[in-house]
Design a protein around this motif. Structure first.
Motif, short mmCIF file in Angstrom:
data_model
loop_
_atom_site.label_atom_id
_atom_site.label_comp_id
_atom_site.label_asym_id
_atom_site.label_seq_id
_atom_site.Cartn_x
_atom_site.Cartn_y
_atom_site.Cartn_z
N GLN A 289 46.04 36.72 43.40
CA GLN A 289 46.24 36.64 44.84
C GLN A 289 45.43 37.69 45.61
OE1 GLN A 289 50.45 37.10 44.96
NE2 GLN A 289 50.40 39.27 44.51
N ALA A 290 44.97 38.73 44.93
CA ALA A 290 44.21 39.77 45.64
C ALA A 290 42.72 39.45 45.67
CB ALA A 290 44.45 41.12 44.99
N ALA A 291 42.33 38.29 45.17
CA ALA A 291 40.91 37.92 45.22
C ALA A 291 40.47 37.83 46.68
CB ALA A 291 40.70 36.57 44.53
N GLN A 292 39.23 38.26 46.94
CA GLN A 292 38.80 38.27 48.35
C GLN A 292 38.45 36.87 48.85
OE1 GLN A 292 35.77 41.24 48.93
NE2 GLN A 292 37.15 42.85 48.25
N THR A 293 37.74 36.11 48.03
CA THR A 293 37.38 34.74 48.42
C THR A 293 37.80 33.81 47.29
OG1 THR A 293 35.52 35.54 49.72
CG2 THR A 293 35.47 33.22 49.09
N VAL A 294 38.53 32.77 47.65
CA VAL A 294 39.03 31.83 46.64
C VAL A 294 38.39 30.46 46.86
CG1 VAL A 294 41.09 30.64 45.76
CG2 VAL A 294 41.22 33.06 46.41
N VAL A 295 37.79 29.95 45.81
CA VAL A 295 37.20 28.60 45.85
C VAL A 295 37.97 27.75 44.84
CG1 VAL A 295 35.10 27.24 45.43
CG2 VAL A 295 34.92 29.54 46.43
N ALA A 296 38.35 26.54 45.24
CA ALA A 296 39.10 25.68 44.32
C ALA A 296 38.41 24.33 44.20
CB ALA A 296 40.52 25.49 44.82
N VAL A 297 38.37 23.85 42.96
CA VAL A 297 37.84 22.50 42.70
C VAL A 297 38.97 21.74 42.02
CG1 VAL A 297 36.10 21.14 41.48
CG2 VAL A 297 35.52 23.45 42.30
#
Ligand SMILES: Cc1cc2nc3c(=O)[nH]c(=O)nc-3n(C[C@H](O)[C@H](O)[C@H](O)COP(=O)(O)OP(=O)(O)OC[C@H]3O[C@@H](n4cnc5c(N)ncnc54)[C@H](O)[C@@H]3O)c2cc1C
Length: 328
Positions: free
Chosen positions: A283-291
């Motif tokens: 959850q602390a990731a700065q940018t989250v990309v999901a496929v």
């Protein structure tokens, strides 16, 4: 302003402080606001010349080396008593550690031993109204909290990659000081009898990676494209628990509540549904990309960029585009 040092328990690998330790030293300098930054070096041997230079580069004035008397510092009870001895000898204003499994265990053990409190998985630490305040994101990154330790000595474990490591404006030469420790029977109760080091993968360690590509059940167990994408981006490969339970990846790759906590600049989840047991670990990731093929997948609630599509269609296109862009 206090001149008591900020003490940092430095993790080291092959004789060198780890990148997350240099991040903790950077945070310690800010917190110290001119007071000294001291390090604790847990190891059978003290820091060599290269390590001392690196610690000096990050502003450490003194390196305290507890005398372990042959006990293994990997054991939480040994590490706790060793660091507690340094605390007793130096009366620091705060203790910072790296929020790894071992760091969290040590933070908790220290808090109990010193009759104080600890904050783990912090992503920042600062002074607020004179108190040491540690910030952390919780509940699927939906809340940011700030905690202060009201006990006598704040103990804070910082997440890897939460702070940018910056050398001190002027490098120094730290003094190395041995610290005698009287270990209790509790610390002596366990001995390490054998150790096997896993061969280095050449990959960035998952917990320290600035880019993490996680494959979930939606990959169907084929990690070829996930690995290629992670390699292209200089990142590490992670997995969900379903994947590790299936035996598609090692347990050490598992991100989440019962796995590794990551805080990369970029997280890419491929075929990951976004169950809370997983998202607490990223959850602390700065940018989250999901496929994901399912537009209703919970991961999209966290995602900054979402691609509704099948991994086997989307990843090759992403890889090709990155290669074209880079001209490779
Ligand atoms: C106590 C406890 C602790 C746990 N700890 C952890 C933990 O540490 N880490 C962890 O990850 N889990 C943990 N879990 C399990 C967690 O609850 C979820 O079950 C798990 O994270 C789901 O993994 P997944 O997203 O890979 O699989 P799924 O939930 O099955 O999701 C697969 C996703 O892939 C998508 N998909 C399917 N085909 C494709 C395709 N071709 N292309 C793209 N997308 C596709 C689907 O739409 C779906 O959203 C824990 C559970 C418990 C009870």
């Amino acid at each position: 302003m206090t001149q008591a040092p900020v003490l940092v328990v430095v993790d080291h690998h092959e004789g060198a402080p780890t990148p997350p330790s240099t991040e903790a030293l950077t945070a310690a300098r800010t917190l110290a606001a001119g007071a000294p930054v001291a390090a604790v070096w847990l190891g059978e041997q003290g820091p060599g010349e290269a390590a001392r230079t690196e610690l000096g580069r990050f502003g450490v004035t003194t390196v305290h080396v507890p005398e372990l008397g042959g006990l293994a510092p990997q054991l939480a009870a040994v590490a706790t008593e060793a660091v507690a001895a340094v605390v007793a000898a130096t009366s620091p204003q705060a203790v910072l550690l790296v929020s790894t499994y071992a760091g969290k265990e040590l933070a908790a053990g220290l808090a109990v031993a010193l009759g104080t409190g600890a904050v783990v998985d912090a992503d920042r630490v600062e002074r607020r109204d004179g108190a040491v305040a540690a910030g952390k994101t919780v509940l699927g990154a939906s809340w940011e909290t700030v905690c202060t330790v009201t006990g006598p000595l704040p103990v804070v474990a910082l997440r890897p990659a939460a702070v940018d490591a910056e050398p001190a404006p002027a490098a120094g030469e730290p003094e190395v000081v041995g610290v005698p420790v009287v270990f209790t029977d509790r610390a002596r109760a366990v001995a390490v009898v054998e150790r096997t080091e896993y061969p280095a993968t050449g990959q960035v360690p998952l917990a320290e990676a600035q880019t993490v590509v996680v494959g979930g059940r939606g990959t169907g167990g084929d990690f070829t494209a996930v690995e290629e994408l992670a390699g292209l981006l200089g990142g590490a490969v992670g997995a969900t628990r379903d994947v590790t339970d299936e035996g598609w990846r090692e347990h050490s790759a598992q991100v989440g509540q019962t796995g590794v906590t990551v805080a990369p600049r970029l997280y890419i989840g491929v075929g990951v549904s976004g169950a809370v047991h997983h998202t607490v670990g990223m959850q602390a990731a700065q940018t989250v990309v999901a496929v994901n093929t399912d537009p209703e997948a919970p991961i999209f609630e966290l995602a900054d960029f979402g691609v509704v599509g099948a991994a086997e269609d989307v990843l090759p296109q992403a890889i090709e585009t990155i290669r074209t862009y880079r001209g490779s």
